[in-house]
Design a protein around this motif. Structure first.
Motif, PDB file in Angstrom:
ATOM      1  N   ALA A 186       3.968  -3.313   3.465  1.00 37.11           N
ATOM      2  CA  ALA A 186       5.064  -2.543   2.869  1.00 37.11           C
ATOM      3  C   ALA A 186       4.493  -1.397   2.047  1.00 37.11           C
ATOM      4  O   ALA A 186       3.342  -1.425   1.612  1.00 37.11           O
ATOM      5  CB  ALA A 186       5.954  -3.426   1.997  1.00 37.11           C
ATOM      6  N   ASP A 187       5.334  -0.394   1.836  1.00 36.14           N
ATOM      7  CA  ASP A 187       4.991   0.804   1.068  1.00 36.14           C
ATOM      8  C   ASP A 187       5.696   0.726  -0.288  1.00 36.14           C
ATOM      9  O   ASP A 187       6.924   0.646  -0.353  1.00 36.14           O
ATOM     10  CB  ASP A 187       5.465   2.045   1.838  1.00 36.14           C
ATOM     11  CG  ASP A 187       5.036   3.360   1.195  1.00 36.14           C
ATOM     12  OD1 ASP A 187       4.609   3.351   0.025  1.00 36.14           O
ATOM     13  OD2 ASP A 187       5.139   4.396   1.872  1.00 36.14           O
ATOM     14  N   THR A 232       0.823  -1.203   0.000  1.00 39.15           N
ATOM     15  CA  THR A 232       0.000   0.000   0.000  1.00 39.15           C
ATOM     16  C   THR A 232       0.861   1.258   0.000  1.00 39.15           C
ATOM     17  O   THR A 232       2.099   1.193   0.025  1.00 39.15           O
ATOM     18  CB  THR A 232      -0.961  -0.024   1.210  1.00 39.15           C
ATOM     19  OG1 THR A 232      -1.925   1.017   1.082  1.00 39.15           O
ATOM     20  CG2 THR A 232      -0.210   0.109   2.526  1.00 39.15           C
ATOM     21  N   ASP A 233       0.192   2.381  -0.047  1.00 39.56           N
ATOM     22  CA  ASP A 233       0.840   3.696   0.033  1.00 39.56           C
ATOM     23  C   ASP A 233       0.693   4.196   1.465  1.00 39.56           C
ATOM     24  O   ASP A 233      -0.406   4.453   1.928  1.00 39.56           O
ATOM     25  CB  ASP A 233       0.163   4.656  -0.954  1.00 39.56           C
ATOM     26  CG  ASP A 233       0.761   6.062  -0.949  1.00 39.56           C
ATOM     27  OD1 ASP A 233       1.603   6.342  -0.079  1.00 39.56           O
ATOM     28  OD2 ASP A 233       0.369   6.872  -1.801  1.00 39.56           O
ATOM     29  N   LEU A 234       1.810   4.325   2.161  1.00 35.74           N
ATOM     30  CA  LEU A 234       1.771   4.715   3.570  1.00 35.74           C
ATOM     31  C   LEU A 234       2.052   6.190   3.803  1.00 35.74           C
ATOM     32  O   LEU A 234       1.851   6.681   4.915  1.00 35.74           O
ATOM     33  CB  LEU A 234       2.764   3.867   4.374  1.00 35.74           C
ATOM     34  CG  LEU A 234       2.430   2.375   4.485  1.00 35.74           C
ATOM     35  CD1 LEU A 234       3.568   1.624   5.168  1.00 35.74           C
ATOM     36  CD2 LEU A 234       1.121   2.148   5.224  1.00 35.74           C
ATOM     37  N   PRO A 273     -14.510   4.211   7.194  1.00 33.40           N
ATOM     38  CA  PRO A 273     -13.865   3.562   6.048  1.00 33.40           C
ATOM     39  C   PRO A 273     -14.449   4.044   4.729  1.00 33.40           C
ATOM     40  O   PRO A 273     -15.623   4.421   4.647  1.00 33.40           O
ATOM     41  CB  PRO A 273     -14.181   2.080   6.264  1.00 33.40           C
ATOM     42  CG  PRO A 273     -15.504   2.104   6.984  1.00 33.40           C
ATOM     43  CD  PRO A 273     -15.448   3.312   7.882  1.00 33.40           C
ATOM     44  N   ASN A 274     -13.627   4.017   3.695  1.00 36.33           N
ATOM     45  CA  ASN A 274     -14.126   4.289   2.355  1.00 36.33           C
ATOM     46  C   ASN A 274     -14.321   2.967   1.618  1.00 36.33           C
ATOM     47  O   ASN A 274     -14.094   1.884   2.163  1.00 36.33           O
ATOM     48  CB  ASN A 274     -13.189   5.230   1.597  1.00 36.33           C
ATOM     49  CG  ASN A 274     -11.805   4.638   1.394  1.00 36.33           C
ATOM     50  OD1 ASN A 274     -11.627   3.428   1.263  1.00 36.33           O
ATOM     51  ND2 ASN A 274     -10.792   5.480   1.363  1.00 36.33           N
ATOM     52  N   PHE A 275     -14.734   3.025   0.353  1.00 36.57           N
ATOM     53  CA  PHE A 275     -15.045   1.785  -0.357  1.00 36.57           C
ATOM     54  C   PHE A 275     -13.802   0.973  -0.697  1.00 36.57           C
ATOM     55  O   PHE A 275     -13.874  -0.252  -0.836  1.00 36.57           O
ATOM     56  CB  PHE A 275     -15.880   2.067  -1.611  1.00 36.57           C
ATOM     57  CG  PHE A 275     -15.142   2.689  -2.765  1.00 36.57           C
ATOM     58  CD1 PHE A 275     -14.469   1.913  -3.685  1.00 36.57           C
ATOM     59  CD2 PHE A 275     -15.153   4.064  -2.954  1.00 36.57           C
ATOM     60  CE1 PHE A 275     -13.803   2.488  -4.771  1.00 36.57           C
ATOM     61  CE2 PHE A 275     -14.497   4.646  -4.020  1.00 36.57           C
ATOM     62  CZ  PHE A 275     -13.808   3.856  -4.929  1.00 36.57           C
ATOM     63  N   VAL A 276     -12.638   1.606  -0.830  1.00 36.89           N
ATOM     64  CA  VAL A 276     -11.401   0.862  -1.072  1.00 36.89           C
ATOM     65  C   VAL A 276     -11.056   0.020   0.156  1.00 36.89           C
ATOM     66  O   VAL A 276     -10.706  -1.165   0.051  1.00 36.89           O
ATOM     67  CB  VAL A 276     -10.253   1.829  -1.423  1.00 36.89           C
ATOM     68  CG1 VAL A 276      -8.914   1.103  -1.440  1.00 36.89           C
ATOM     69  CG2 VAL A 276     -10.514   2.490  -2.780  1.00 36.89           C
ATOM     70  N   GLN A 277     -11.154   0.622   1.314  1.00 33.94           N
ATOM     71  CA  GLN A 277     -10.853  -0.092   2.557  1.00 33.94           C
ATOM     72  C   GLN A 277     -11.896  -1.170   2.849  1.00 33.94           C
ATOM     73  O   GLN A 277     -11.555  -2.279   3.277  1.00 33.94           O
ATOM     74  CB  GLN A 277     -10.738   0.932   3.687  1.00 33.94           C
ATOM     75  CG  GLN A 277      -9.514   1.818   3.505  1.00 33.94           C
ATOM     76  CD  GLN A 277      -9.679   3.243   4.003  1.00 33.94           C
ATOM     77  OE1 GLN A 277     -10.775   3.675   4.373  1.00 33.94           O
ATOM     78  NE2 GLN A 277      -8.580   3.991   4.016  1.00 33.94           N
ATOM     79  N   GLY A 286      -3.745   2.896   2.330  1.00 40.72           N
ATOM     80  CA  GLY A 286      -2.817   3.000   3.446  1.00 40.72           C
ATOM     81  C   GLY A 286      -3.159   2.156   4.657  1.00 40.72           C
ATOM     82  O   GLY A 286      -3.547   0.986   4.551  1.00 40.72           O
ATOM     83  N   LEU A 287      -3.016   2.751   5.835  1.00 39.86           N
ATOM     84  CA  LEU A 287      -3.264   2.039   7.092  1.00 39.86           C
ATOM     85  C   LEU A 287      -4.728   1.613   7.210  1.00 39.86           C
ATOM     86  O   LEU A 287      -5.038   0.653   7.919  1.00 39.86           O
ATOM     87  CB  LEU A 287      -2.866   2.902   8.280  1.00 39.86           C
ATOM     88  CG  LEU A 287      -1.363   3.144   8.465  1.00 39.86           C
ATOM     89  CD1 LEU A 287      -1.116   4.082   9.637  1.00 39.86           C
ATOM     90  CD2 LEU A 287      -0.620   1.822   8.676  1.00 39.86           C
ATOM     91  N   GLY A 288      -5.611   2.308   6.519  1.00 42.26           N
ATOM     92  CA  GLY A 288      -7.014   1.903   6.518  1.00 42.26           C
ATOM     93  C   GLY A 288      -7.209   0.534   5.890  1.00 42.26           C
ATOM     94  O   GLY A 288      -7.987  -0.290   6.386  1.00 42.26           O
TER      95      GLY A 288
END
Length: 403
Positions: free
Chosen positions: A73-74, A34-36, A299-303, A45-47
């Protein structure tokens, strides 16, 4: 006779080894790539890490047969870094599946490596339709794509809607793909794209792009970007008073974290599309409550997609184990995920097509005015529903060659 006995011995020995392997609980490792710390960190990210952890906890609580661990990992929004992490995870890190990967260019690279290594890619964050199109893979499933984002928004070009559109698009795989698909749908519905401007990832100044859009004769300014880029663009739309002349702004990818960053005074009346909203029903509210307890935001729909994908993946592995099949066989795991339909706790009735595209409904929302909001995170007003089949490219038009 001796050769026959030796053959029987080998077969029995293999069967006993397989039985022995399952005498101990099989173990699976899921990598959240993910992108941290960059443009997609808020949207995934963390979500996404938290959503993955919640899915694993629910699986274990329900008596899941498999021991599950995670690693994070990022990828730093760089395809070479993302590719290297994926290879290392698969080759020496014991990772069986990767989830998330919001950057479309990184996701394409990860999908290719996943197929080479016969692992699993749960593409819950990237939007490029190439993952289930010409670059589809028997080892990848995708929870949403650009066609879904474009389908609901583009309905505005129908008979009583605005006809002239101007795109401000991210100049990389995601933005170019989204503009291409949306343009096709807009024209199909009787609209016309009168101009476009493309910007690099992470740009701070949108003035030249937005002023070009504002000076055009477009009825709609369509933002085909994501992450912090869409936040910056919408803030500057408001700053430059681009909509003062009656133009409407739509954002193809503006999940709830984006709306929260903007605030209702800036985001009000914005038209967006999402397949999940935390306040849709009791099940989405229950998940959101657990998520909020850890993340202090909704949360959003990606999470939500990360939760849904991991839950479906683990349930499919249990099915493989019950049939004495190898849960580490990536193609077998994806094939099992595609079997039948299910009632997803967060996305409703769902299924996975042969091209790997997950099918579920999506919704058109209008962001509320401040006076319409009755509680914290009460931002969305549902104004339409697009069925799962209508929100996906017709399978007969897909460039995917999987059978």
């Amino acid at each position: 006779m001796w050769n026959i006995l030796r053959l029987i011995s080998v077969i029995l020995g293999s069967a006993l080894c397989w039985t022995g392997a399952f005498a101990q609980s099989p173990a699976i490792k899921i990598g959240v790539l993910t992108d941290l710390q960059s443009v997609f960190s808020d949207a995934s990210g963390l979500g996404s890490v938290t959503a993955t952890e919640l899915a694993i906890e629910d699986y274990k609580a329900a008596g899941g047969k498999i021991a599950v661990s995670t690693i994070v990992a990022d990828y730093q929004n760089k395809p070479d870094i993302g590719s290297n992490i994926a290879r290392e995870w698969y080759d020496i890190g014991g990772v069986d599946a990767i989830v998330d990967v919001a950057n479309s260019s990184v996701a394409i690279a990860v999908s290719e490596i996943t197929q080479q290594k016969n692992k699993v890619f749960l593409a819950t964050a990237p939007a490029t339709s190439q993952l289930t199109g010409e670059m589809c893979s028997p080892n990848t499933v995708q929870w949403y794509d650009n066609f879904m984002l474009a389908s609901a928004i583009s309905l505005g070009a129908r008979a009583d809607g605005p006809k002239k559109w101007f795109f401000v698009s991210a100049d990389y795989a995601f933005g170019r793909d989204l503009q291409r698909i949306a343009t096709s749908l807009i024209e199909k519905n009787g609209g016309k794209v009168v101009g476009s401007a493309r910007h690099p990832l992470g740009v701070a100044d949108f003035s030249s792009f937005l002023l070009a859009a504002g000076s055009s004769d477009a009825d709609v300014i369509a933002l085909a970007n994501a992450g912090s880029d869409v936040v910056t663009a919408i803030k500057q739309v408001n700053e430059f008073q681009i909509t003062r002349g009656g133009k409407r702004v739509v954002a193809f990818l503006a999940p709830i974290n984006t709306i929260n960053a903007l605030g209702l005074p800036v985001a009000q009346d914005l038209i967006i599309t999402e397949p999940f909203y935390w306040d849709l029903n009791d099940k989405t509210r229950e998940f959101a409550s657990r998520y909020f307890a850890r993340m202090k935001r909704m949360p959003n729909f990606v999470q939500a997609g990360a939760y849904s994908a991991v839950a479906r993946y683990l349930a499919s592995l249990d099915k493989l184990v019950s049939e004495r099949k190898d849960p580490k066989d990536g193609k077998a795991a994806i094939k099992q995920m595609k079997q039948g339909s299910w009632s997803d706790s967060l996305f409703g009735d769902s299924s996975i097509r042969k091209d790997g595209r997950v099918i579920h409904d999506t919704y058109l929302f209008q962001i509320k005015k401040p006076a319409e909001s009755s509680k914290a995170w009460d931002y969305h007003k549902k104004v339409g529903t697009v069925s799962g089949n209508d929100a996906a490219l017709p399978i007969e038009e897909s460039l995917c060659k999987l059978q």
